[in-house]
Motif scaffolding. Structure first.
Motif, PDB file in Angstrom:
ATOM      1  N   GLN A 291      -8.575   2.728   2.825  1.00 52.39           N
ATOM      2  CA  GLN A 291      -7.877   2.805   1.543  1.00 52.39           C
ATOM      3  C   GLN A 291      -6.712   1.826   1.563  1.00 52.39           C
ATOM      4  O   GLN A 291      -5.898   1.843   2.473  1.00 52.39           O
ATOM      5  CB  GLN A 291      -7.388   4.234   1.315  1.00 52.39           C
TER       6      GLN A 291
ATOM      7  N   THR B 255      -3.543   0.039  -0.775  1.00 53.31           N
ATOM      8  CA  THR B 255      -2.712   0.171  -1.970  1.00 53.31           C
ATOM      9  C   THR B 255      -1.975  -1.133  -2.214  1.00 53.31           C
ATOM     10  O   THR B 255      -1.317  -1.664  -1.314  1.00 53.31           O
ATOM     11  CB  THR B 255      -1.707   1.314  -1.817  1.00 53.31           C
TER      12      THR B 255
ATOM     13  N   CYS C 134       0.931  -2.843  -4.630  1.00 45.64           N
ATOM     14  CA  CYS C 134       2.054  -2.360  -5.433  1.00 45.64           C
ATOM     15  C   CYS C 134       2.798  -3.518  -6.103  1.00 45.64           C
ATOM     16  O   CYS C 134       2.637  -4.691  -5.742  1.00 45.64           O
ATOM     17  CB  CYS C 134       3.039  -1.572  -4.568  1.00 45.64           C
TER      18      CYS C 134
ATOM     19  N   THR D 119     -11.682   2.355  -0.937  1.00 47.37           N
ATOM     20  CA  THR D 119     -10.841   2.707  -2.079  1.00 47.37           C
ATOM     21  C   THR D 119      -9.727   1.684  -2.222  1.00 47.37           C
ATOM     22  O   THR D 119      -9.034   1.371  -1.250  1.00 47.37           O
ATOM     23  CB  THR D 119     -10.232   4.105  -1.906  1.00 47.37           C
TER      24      THR D 119
ATOM     25  N   LYS E 125      -6.290   0.954  -4.482  1.00 48.51           N
ATOM     26  CA  LYS E 125      -5.331   1.596  -5.379  1.00 48.51           C
ATOM     27  C   LYS E 125      -4.266   0.593  -5.809  1.00 48.51           C
ATOM     28  O   LYS E 125      -3.841  -0.251  -5.026  1.00 48.51           O
ATOM     29  CB  LYS E 125      -4.669   2.801  -4.694  1.00 48.51           C
TER      30      LYS E 125
ATOM     31  N   ARG F 120      -0.426   0.681  -7.610  1.00 44.73           N
ATOM     32  CA  ARG F 120       0.692   1.561  -7.958  1.00 44.73           C
ATOM     33  C   ARG F 120       1.875   0.741  -8.469  1.00 44.73           C
ATOM     34  O   ARG F 120       2.222  -0.289  -7.900  1.00 44.73           O
ATOM     35  CB  ARG F 120       1.155   2.374  -6.742  1.00 44.73           C
TER      36      ARG F 120
ATOM     37  N   GLN G 148     -14.296   2.604  -5.238  1.00 42.27           N
ATOM     38  CA  GLN G 148     -13.338   3.319  -6.092  1.00 42.27           C
ATOM     39  C   GLN G 148     -12.121   2.456  -6.340  1.00 42.27           C
ATOM     40  O   GLN G 148     -11.560   1.869  -5.410  1.00 42.27           O
ATOM     41  CB  GLN G 148     -12.913   4.638  -5.430  1.00 42.27           C
ATOM     42  N   VAL G 149     -11.706   2.381  -7.597  1.00 43.47           N
ATOM     43  CA  VAL G 149     -10.483   1.683  -7.997  1.00 43.47           C
ATOM     44  C   VAL G 149      -9.625   2.673  -8.771  1.00 43.47           C
ATOM     45  O   VAL G 149     -10.106   3.303  -9.722  1.00 43.47           O
ATOM     46  CB  VAL G 149     -10.784   0.443  -8.848  1.00 43.47           C
ATOM     47  N   SER G 150      -8.372   2.809  -8.357  1.00 41.63           N
ATOM     48  CA  SER G 150      -7.447   3.755  -8.990  1.00 41.63           C
ATOM     49  C   SER G 150      -6.168   3.033  -9.367  1.00 41.63           C
ATOM     50  O   SER G 150      -5.645   2.242  -8.575  1.00 41.63           O
ATOM     51  CB  SER G 150      -7.127   4.924  -8.042  1.00 41.63           C
ATOM     52  N   LEU G 151      -5.665   3.297 -10.561  1.00 43.04           N
ATOM     53  CA  LEU G 151      -4.405   2.739 -11.030  1.00 43.04           C
ATOM     54  C   LEU G 151      -3.450   3.882 -11.307  1.00 43.04           C
ATOM     55  O   LEU G 151      -3.800   4.835 -12.005  1.00 43.04           O
ATOM     56  CB  LEU G 151      -4.598   1.901 -12.298  1.00 43.04           C
ATOM     57  N   TYR G 152      -2.224   3.775 -10.777  1.00 43.85           N
ATOM     58  CA  TYR G 152      -1.231   4.836 -10.895  1.00 43.85           C
ATOM     59  C   TYR G 152       0.071   4.282 -11.488  1.00 43.85           C
ATOM     60  O   TYR G 152       0.517   3.196 -11.124  1.00 43.85           O
ATOM     61  CB  TYR G 152      -0.903   5.436  -9.525  1.00 43.85           C
TER      62      TYR G 152
ATOM     63  N   GLU H 244     -10.330   5.431 -11.825  1.00 44.38           N
ATOM     64  CA  GLU H 244      -9.279   6.411 -12.114  1.00 44.38           C
ATOM     65  C   GLU H 244      -8.075   5.697 -12.704  1.00 44.38           C
ATOM     66  O   GLU H 244      -7.579   4.723 -12.125  1.00 44.38           O
ATOM     67  CB  GLU H 244      -8.871   7.154 -10.840  1.00 44.38           C
TER      68      GLU H 244
END
Length: 812
Positions: A166, A168, A170, A197, A199, A201, A229-233, A466
């Motif tokens: 995973q 991240t 930023c 994954t 991510k 952020r 999986q790609v997630s944006l927060y 996400e």
């Protein structure tokens, strides 16, 4: 005899190293020891000196250390740096040694953070190396500051990259440029096979160079890698260019940026050839006048972005974005009508890749009256389009040439993005989200027939997307909807607090189109927002109708919609095809979670969803309110008749004080295996009469395995009453009990433990005791927990009840 001789040989070798190390250390420490006023300090142990020397010379001694006997190797392991400790892992396991305690100590000493209590760490080595990779990539850790992290023979990024599952990214895309740099080529190749994954952020605005690096990174990790999986927060103000880039790349669309290096993994043949008929139809629809919305939109996005970046790359500076008003002013100053529409090719048989000569007119004459400024030129043989809604024409190449003389050049990339739209049937006007196909079906050279566009390909795409707290503008929401309508590889979609508003209707249309695609894999949808233009139950019905193959649906709306209040003026209803009155067809839903806003909910609508979900196994209702206990009873009766496969049922933050007969009805259900009543005020009324009835129902239920009652003010009396469920005459098979936040005191818990001991039921599973008043008598609480642990697995905490009471008073 060979094995003992080898063992002795290795031991002798180790002793020789120890002797040499001791002599060297003694000679180094002799002079300082003589000059010390306080006398010589105690020398390090011989074994420790030897271990340090071996660790410092592992480049030469590594093979010999691997062959050491287990007892000696076990003492050397804590002295190795992280690189050799990671390399020796397999050998240590073969000798029956574990390095988990060493990696945990390294985590505590170097990372200095405590993992979440909800996280179960199975491999501290992988967790440490993954965090180490991220810190080195961001420059937040100095590897030279600790000898355990520093070794000139190893690259920190390369050595730890194979443990990264995973990653991240930023702020301003820190790390993307470093990863695509040539010195880190092997690092990126390793990440492509290990990373699952990705991510993002707290993203901020980024320059063109950073976006170009991100483009290459996503192409390598998604299109040629294993990222699924790609997630944006937490992106309060999303940058449209960056957001659309992440979406289109995640959906599998790829086009090299201007000035960027070609992808060596795509192969020279695939880069030099024109796309096959299948690839062309995927992006351009094989020159058909009507194409899939997602393909038209993605193609227009890539062509527009490529054209803009080609202008910005030589300047190597952030593009200056201007408003549509300033664009119109500059167009007017240059003699161009900003309300003019795009024009089709001069001939209907013109190839998409053919560019119009500079001398060929692409617009109507400047002498054309204002009443005809929105019509096609007379040379066009194409049919007249309908006027666009809201969107005004963005300047094409003709406008750009007109502005070159005055020096005013529009940098707004997104006037082009949604100039593409499909034709509307039955003479309907184009909606705001359908403006996206005009550029492809029209004559604008920037969006049709470009060689770069025809060379675009579609690669593998992710299966999980996400978006958490990422407000979606109209352009961003339309882009997402267009891509979703053909994103067949997508298996799970999460949209959390994105401010969709009326765009939820377009989302439903795109999901309906996706469901009709062959090979659609979407099985899980998680949707939550502050507001919704549809009441939550109508929205649920619409989703279930659009996606009959959905397995998991989680939906939450925090505040009522305007349609919940008929008195709101000007409240236009949704399209009829979304909220029709027809029955819901049978679906494949297995898990349904719903979080309701305040206000009574119509039970018949919920029952209609439940009746169509015969495969439902898990149902969760949060903050649901019904007009009467009879409505709640209607829901429970529907569950009993139509949802025979239901195993888990959960109610949270619901006032069930007046629904005690319905609760007893549930506890007598012989199909349910787990029931949760969380903060439902169960014992607020008639506790002395209701508790015995509840215990009697549970004693006769042999299928119920778990009961969760947090936040119901059970108290000592209620806890002792529940103890009777485990009596000798009970047929209950309850093995999980949650009595957290129930005002339980130590003396009541101790008596509960004694009753369980007296009945001798043996271990019955898990008992959760979070946030009870056990701090009032710590000695009694410890004795009670000690007795309970002989019967069950107890999970508790050190909760300060006095502080909690103070917090409660402060909010009154």
């Amino acid at each position: 005899m060979a094995a003992p001789e080898a063992w002795r040989a290795r031991s002798c070798w180790f002793c020789e190293v120890a002797a040499a190390t001791t002599m060297e250390a003694t000679s180094r420490e002799a002079a300082p020891a003589k000059s010390s006023a306080s006398g010589p300090s105690a020398p390090p142990a011989l074994f420790e000196l030897c271990g340090r020397a071996v660790s410092a010379h592992m480049g030469v001694l590594e093979s010999g250390v691997w062959a050491l006997p287990g007892p000696i190797l076990q003492s050397i392991l804590p002295l190795l740096n992280i690189y050799y400790l990671e390399r020796i892992e397999e050998t240590a396991l073969k000798k029956g040694l574990s390095t988990q305690a060493i990696w945990r100590r390294l985590w505590d000493e170097l990372m200095k953070t405590r993992p979440s209590s909800l996280e179960s760490v199975t491999c501290w080595r992988a967790k440490f190396m993954e965090a180490f990779f991220s810190h080195v990539l961001r420059g937040t850790i100095d590897v030279s500051s600790d000898r355990r992290l520093c070794d000139q023979r190893f690259s920190p990024l390369l050595h730890s990259s194979r443990h990264v599952r995973q990653l991240t990214i930023c702020n301003m895309l820190q790390g993307a440029t470093e990863l695509v740099a040539e010195p880190n080529r092997r690092v990126l190749e390793t990440l492509a096979s290990s990373l699952h994954t990705l991510k993002f952020r707290h993203l901020l605005f980024s320059d063109v160079a950073a976006q170009q690096s991100l483009r290459q990174l996503l192409h390598q990790l998604i299109h040629h890698g294993a990222v699924s999986q790609v997630s944006l927060y937490s992106w309060p103000v999303p940058e449209s260019a960056l957001f659309i880039l992440i979406l289109t790349m995640s959906a599998g669309f790829w086009q090299p940026g201007p000035g960027g290096p070609p992808c060596r993994l795509c192969g020279e043949a695939s880069r030099g050839r024109a796309p096959s008929r299948d690839e062309g139809s995927l992006l351009l629809g094989s020159r058909r006048p009507r194409r899939d919305a997602a393909e038209r939109c993605a193609a227009a996005l890539m062509a527009t972005r490529r054209k803009s970046e080609a202008k910005q790359m030589p300047r190597a500076a952030t593009a200056t974005r201007v408003t549509r008003r300033s664009t119109q002013e500059s167009l007017t100053a240059g003699g161009t009508d900003p309300k003019r529409e795009l024009h089709p090719p001069a001939t209907s048989h013109e190839a998409p890749g053919t560019k119009r000569p500079p001398s060929a007119p692409a617009t109507t004459s400047s002498a054309t009256s204002s009443t005809s400024s929105s019509k096609r030129g007379p040379a066009s043989s194409a049919p007249q389009p309908k006027p666009l809604k809201r969107f005004k024409r963005a300047a094409g190449k003709k406008g750009a040439r007109t502005r070159q003389g005055s020096g005013a050049e529009s940098e707004d990339l997104y006037d082009f993005v949604f100039i593409v739209a499909g034709e509307k049937e039955d003479g309907e006007e184009m909606e705001i989200g359908e403006v996206a196909c005009g550029a492809l079906d029209g004559s604008d050279p920037s969006c049709i027939g470009l060689p770069a566009l025809e060379a675009s390909q579609r690669f593998r795409s992710i299966s999980t997307l996400e978006l958490f707290t990422v407000p979606l503008s109209t352009e961003a929401a339309l882009t997402l909807c267009h891509l979703l309508s053909s994103w067949v590889s997508l298996e799970s979609l999460t949209l959390s607090y994105n401010g969709l508003g009326s765009n939820i209707f377009r989302l439903l249309d795109s999901l309906r189109a996706l469901s009709g695609q062959a090979g659609c894999r979407l099985r899980a949808l998680h949707l939550s927002d502050l507001f919704s233009p549809l009441p939550i139950l109508e929205l649920t019905r619409a989703i279930v109708r659009a996606l009959p193959l959905l397995r998991v649906l989680s939906i939450r709306v925090d505040h009522p919609s305007q349609r919940d209040n008929p008195a709101v003026p000007g409240n236009a209803g949704p399209p009829n095809h979304i909220v029709g009155d027809e029955e819901i067809p049978e679906n494949c839903l297995e898990q349904l979670e719903m979080g309701f806003p305040r206000g009574a909910q119509p039970a018949p609508l919920l029952c209609s969803v439940l009746k169509a979900s015969g495969s439902l196994q898990q149902l969760s209702l949060d903050s649901a309110t019904f007009a009467s206990p009879q409505d709640f009873g209607l829901v429970l009766q529907t569950l009993k008749e139509y949802n025979l496969a239901l195993k888990r049922l959960s109610f949270h933050d619901m006032n069930l004080a007046d629904c005690q007969s319905e609760v007893l009805f549930l506890l007598q259900n012989l199909t349910l295996q787990e029931i949760t009543f969380s903060f439902c005020r169960l014992f607020e009324k008639r506790p002395a009469q209701f508790l015995p009835e509840m215990v009697t129902a549970m004693k006769g239920n042999s299928t119920l395995k778990g009961l969760r009652l947090p936040g119901n003010r059970l108290g000592n009396a209620g806890l002792l009453a529940l103890a009777d469920v485990f009596s000798e005459d009970s047929s209950s098979s309850l093995c999980q009990l949650d009595i957290s936040s129930n005002c339980i005191k130590p003396d009541g818990l101790l008596e509960f433990a004694k009753r369980l001991e007296r009945w001798g039921r043996g271990a019955f599973g898990h008992l959760r005791l979070f946030q009870n008043w056990l701090d009032q008598d710590a000695v009694t609480a410890r004795e009670a927990i000690r007795r309970l642990r002989a019967t069950c697995h107890v999970v508790s905490d050190s909760w300060d009840s006095s502080q909690a009471f103070a917090d409660y008073v402060s909010t009154m």
